[in-house]
Each structure stands twice: as structure tokens, then as C-alpha cells.
Design a protein around this motif. Structure first.
Motif, PDB file in Angstrom:
ATOM      1  N   PHE A 194       0.828  -1.209   0.000  1.00  0.00           N
ATOM      2  CA  PHE A 194       0.000   0.000   0.000  1.00  0.00           C
ATOM      3  C   PHE A 194       0.863   1.259   0.000  1.00  0.00           C
ATOM      4  CE2 PHE A 194      -3.868  -1.967  -0.130  1.00  0.00           C
ATOM      5  CZ  PHE A 194      -4.181  -2.776   0.948  1.00  0.00           C
ATOM      6  N   SER A 195       2.129   1.126   0.424  1.00  0.00           N
ATOM      7  CA  SER A 195       3.028   2.282   0.467  1.00  0.00           C
ATOM      8  C   SER A 195       3.797   2.465  -0.833  1.00  0.00           C
ATOM      9  CB  SER A 195       4.023   2.122   1.627  1.00  0.00           C
ATOM     10  OG  SER A 195       4.948   1.094   1.350  1.00  0.00           O
ATOM     11  N   ILE A 196       3.531   1.584  -1.802  1.00  0.00           N
ATOM     12  CA  ILE A 196       4.221   1.604  -3.091  1.00  0.00           C
ATOM     13  C   ILE A 196       3.200   1.949  -4.166  1.00  0.00           C
ATOM     14  CG2 ILE A 196       5.507   0.229  -4.760  1.00  0.00           C
ATOM     15  CD1 ILE A 196       6.434  -1.507  -2.346  1.00  0.00           C
ATOM     16  N   ASN A 197       3.500   2.929  -5.001  1.00  0.00           N
ATOM     17  CA  ASN A 197       2.536   3.385  -6.001  1.00  0.00           C
ATOM     18  C   ASN A 197       2.130   2.273  -6.967  1.00  0.00           C
ATOM     19  OD1 ASN A 197       2.579   6.021  -4.969  1.00  0.00           O
ATOM     20  ND2 ASN A 197       4.313   6.585  -6.243  1.00  0.00           N
ATOM     21  N   ALA A 198       3.099   1.534  -7.424  1.00  0.00           N
ATOM     22  CA  ALA A 198       2.806   0.445  -8.358  1.00  0.00           C
ATOM     23  C   ALA A 198       3.922  -0.583  -8.318  1.00  0.00           C
ATOM     24  CB  ALA A 198       2.652   0.978  -9.779  1.00  0.00           C
ATOM     25  N   MET A 199       3.539  -1.812  -8.517  1.00  0.00           N
ATOM     26  CA  MET A 199       4.494  -2.912  -8.673  1.00  0.00           C
ATOM     27  C   MET A 199       4.421  -3.373 -10.120  1.00  0.00           C
ATOM     28  SD  MET A 199       5.979  -3.463  -5.754  1.00  0.00           S
ATOM     29  CE  MET A 199       6.636  -5.118  -5.956  1.00  0.00           C
ATOM     30  N   ARG A 200       5.573  -3.605 -10.710  1.00  0.00           N
ATOM     31  CA  ARG A 200       5.597  -3.926 -12.128  1.00  0.00           C
ATOM     32  C   ARG A 200       6.528  -5.098 -12.406  1.00  0.00           C
ATOM     33  NH1 ARG A 200       7.165   2.071 -13.900  1.00  0.00           N
ATOM     34  NH2 ARG A 200       8.710   1.601 -12.301  1.00  0.00           N
ATOM     35  N   TRP A 201       6.230  -5.804 -13.463  1.00  0.00           N
ATOM     36  CA  TRP A 201       7.115  -6.836 -13.999  1.00  0.00           C
ATOM     37  C   TRP A 201       7.630  -6.369 -15.356  1.00  0.00           C
ATOM     38  CZ3 TRP A 201       8.978 -10.906 -11.388  1.00  0.00           C
ATOM     39  CH2 TRP A 201       8.292 -11.347 -10.264  1.00  0.00           C
ATOM     40  N   TYR A 202       8.929  -6.510 -15.535  1.00  0.00           N
ATOM     41  CA  TYR A 202       9.580  -6.255 -16.806  1.00  0.00           C
ATOM     42  C   TYR A 202      10.334  -7.523 -17.198  1.00  0.00           C
ATOM     43  CZ  TYR A 202       8.864  -1.174 -16.620  1.00  0.00           C
ATOM     44  OH  TYR A 202       8.319   0.077 -16.602  1.00  0.00           O
ATOM     45  N   ARG A 203      10.763  -7.571 -18.432  1.00  0.00           N
ATOM     46  CA  ARG A 203      11.623  -8.677 -18.859  1.00  0.00           C
ATOM     47  C   ARG A 203      12.652  -8.183 -19.856  1.00  0.00           C
ATOM     48  NH1 ARG A 203       7.409 -12.357 -22.448  1.00  0.00           N
ATOM     49  NH2 ARG A 203       7.586 -11.194 -24.415  1.00  0.00           N
ATOM     50  N   GLN A 204      13.746  -8.920 -19.917  1.00  0.00           N
ATOM     51  CA  GLN A 204      14.819  -8.573 -20.840  1.00  0.00           C
ATOM     52  C   GLN A 204      15.390  -9.841 -21.435  1.00  0.00           C
ATOM     53  OE1 GLN A 204      17.944  -6.103 -19.192  1.00  0.00           O
ATOM     54  NE2 GLN A 204      18.512  -5.378 -21.213  1.00  0.00           N
ATOM     55  N   ALA A 205      15.233  -9.971 -22.740  1.00  0.00           N
ATOM     56  CA  ALA A 205      15.791 -11.102 -23.470  1.00  0.00           C
ATOM     57  C   ALA A 205      17.208 -10.736 -23.918  1.00  0.00           C
ATOM     58  CB  ALA A 205      14.913 -11.435 -24.667  1.00  0.00           C
ATOM     59  N   PRO A 206      18.046 -11.734 -24.176  1.00  0.00           N
ATOM     60  CA  PRO A 206      19.411 -11.460 -24.624  1.00  0.00           C
ATOM     61  C   PRO A 206      19.422 -10.581 -25.868  1.00  0.00           C
ATOM     62  CG  PRO A 206      19.166 -13.755 -24.067  1.00  0.00           C
ATOM     63  CD  PRO A 206      17.795 -13.176 -24.014  1.00  0.00           C
ATOM     64  N   GLY A 207      20.229  -9.517 -25.827  1.00  0.00           N
ATOM     65  CA  GLY A 207      20.350  -8.631 -26.966  1.00  0.00           C
ATOM     66  C   GLY A 207      19.195  -7.671 -27.161  1.00  0.00           C
ATOM     67  N   SER A 208      18.258  -7.669 -26.214  1.00  0.00           N
ATOM     68  CA  SER A 208      17.079  -6.798 -26.342  1.00  0.00           C
ATOM     69  C   SER A 208      16.993  -5.837 -25.171  1.00  0.00           C
ATOM     70  CB  SER A 208      15.805  -7.653 -26.389  1.00  0.00           C
ATOM     71  OG  SER A 208      15.815  -8.511 -27.493  1.00  0.00           O
ATOM     72  N   GLN A 209      16.198  -4.809 -25.353  1.00  0.00           N
ATOM     73  CA  GLN A 209      15.979  -3.863 -24.262  1.00  0.00           C
ATOM     74  C   GLN A 209      14.983  -4.436 -23.268  1.00  0.00           C
ATOM     75  OE1 GLN A 209      14.752  -0.142 -26.116  1.00  0.00           O
ATOM     76  NE2 GLN A 209      16.861   0.575 -26.166  1.00  0.00           N
ATOM     77  N   ARG A 210      15.054  -3.936 -22.050  1.00  0.00           N
ATOM     78  CA  ARG A 210      14.084  -4.332 -21.040  1.00  0.00           C
ATOM     79  C   ARG A 210      12.711  -3.804 -21.449  1.00  0.00           C
ATOM     80  NH1 ARG A 210      15.934  -3.788 -14.860  1.00  0.00           N
ATOM     81  NH2 ARG A 210      17.687  -4.815 -15.882  1.00  0.00           N
ATOM     82  N   GLU A 211      11.697  -4.656 -21.320  1.00  0.00           N
ATOM     83  CA  GLU A 211      10.367  -4.260 -21.735  1.00  0.00           C
ATOM     84  C   GLU A 211       9.339  -4.522 -20.640  1.00  0.00           C
ATOM     85  OE1 GLU A 211       9.399  -6.501 -25.258  1.00  0.00           O
ATOM     86  OE2 GLU A 211       9.528  -8.432 -24.250  1.00  0.00           O
ATOM     87  N   PHE A 212       8.343  -3.674 -20.634  1.00  0.00           N
ATOM     88  CA  PHE A 212       7.261  -3.776 -19.655  1.00  0.00           C
ATOM     89  C   PHE A 212       6.401  -5.003 -19.941  1.00  0.00           C
ATOM     90  CE2 PHE A 212       3.956  -2.436 -16.848  1.00  0.00           C
ATOM     91  CZ  PHE A 212       2.759  -2.705 -17.495  1.00  0.00           C
ATOM     92  N   VAL A 213       5.961  -5.664 -18.869  1.00  0.00           N
ATOM     93  CA  VAL A 213       5.100  -6.837 -19.008  1.00  0.00           C
ATOM     94  C   VAL A 213       3.734  -6.585 -18.364  1.00  0.00           C
ATOM     95  CG1 VAL A 213       4.786  -9.273 -18.441  1.00  0.00           C
ATOM     96  CG2 VAL A 213       7.056  -8.419 -19.109  1.00  0.00           C
ATOM     97  N   ALA A 214       3.751  -6.209 -17.083  1.00  0.00           N
ATOM     98  CA  ALA A 214       2.484  -6.039 -16.360  1.00  0.00           C
ATOM     99  C   ALA A 214       2.714  -5.178 -15.135  1.00  0.00           C
ATOM    100  CB  ALA A 214       1.912  -7.392 -15.952  1.00  0.00           C
ATOM    101  N   SER A 215       1.618  -4.594 -14.636  1.00  0.00           N
ATOM    102  CA  SER A 215       1.717  -3.778 -13.428  1.00  0.00           C
ATOM    103  C   SER A 215       0.440  -3.884 -12.610  1.00  0.00           C
ATOM    104  CB  SER A 215       1.986  -2.306 -13.775  1.00  0.00           C
ATOM    105  OG  SER A 215       0.880  -1.746 -14.474  1.00  0.00           O
TER     106      SER A 215
END
Length: 114
Positions: free
Chosen positions: A29-50
Motif C-alpha cells: 500500500f506504500s508503493i505506487n505500483a508494482m511492475r514486472w519487466y523482462r529482458q531477453a538477450p540482446g534486447s531492451q528491457r520491456e514492460f510486461v504487467a503492473s
């Protein structure tokens, strides 16, 4: 300050499922949002879900219908249930807490074999 510890990654065959966990060091409750990201080899980190402190969820299009983000307030833990996994889901998955700034976990490897 928020410490995050991810777990639950591993090797799974295409079509299988995994559930990732992210334990936070303080109340969600003290955190605005929790998020999952992922990063594949050779790729940028990308948003998955929040999920926001109010419980609103959001997903990137390519995981809608397959992945579900949820939380257990009593455990300060956020989950990412991943179903119908595909080889292209292979990546290191990171948990992030958006508070006064972004905090990141160490990541957990997910490998989907064809």
C-alpha cells in the motif's frame, strides 16, 4: 527504500506455466505500483504487467490472456502467473517497485523450450 526479491523462474516447455513471486520489504500500500519487466538477450528491457496500490492492473498486449499479475497484501508479495508460455517469453524477468523512485530486484531467469 524498498528491497525486492524475485523467485519462481526456471525451465519449462512451450505451453507450460510458471508463477513468479516478488517479495517486497514493505507494505504494497506504500508503493505506487508494482511492475514486472523482462529482458531477453540482446534486447531492451520491456514492460510486461503492473498493479497499482489500488489494485488496478495493466498488461502489455502480447501477454494479455496468458499472464496474470496479482498480489498478497499480507505477504507484501506480487505474483506473475504465466500460462501458455512460448519460446519468445524466454528472458530474465525483473520486479520493480515505483515509489519515490524505481527500485529493482535481481531478476529471475525464465527459459521456455520448444
Amino acid at each position: 527504500q524498498v528491497q525486492l526479491v524475485e523467485s519462481g523462474g526456471g525451465l519449462v516447455q512451450a505451453g507450460g506455466s510458471l508463477r513468479l513471486s516478488c517479495a517486497a520489504s514493505r507494505s504494497l500500500f506504500s508503493i505506487n505500483a508494482m511492475r514486472w519487466y523482462r529482458q531477453a538477450p540482446g534486447s531492451q528491457r520491456e514492460f510486461v504487467a503492473s498493479i497499482t496500490s489500488g489494485g488496478t492492473t495493466n498488461y502489455v498486449d502480447f501477454v494479455k490472456g496468458r499472464f496474470t499479475i496479482s498480489r498478497d497484501i499480507s505477504k507484501n508479495t506480487v505474483y506473475l502467473q504465466m500460462n501458455s508460455l512460448k519460446p519468445e517469453d524466454t528472458a530474465v524477468y525483473y520486479c520493480s517497485a515505483l515509489s519515490s523512485r524505481d527500485y529493482w530486484g535481481q531478476g529471475t531467469q525464465v527459459t521456455v523450450s520448444s
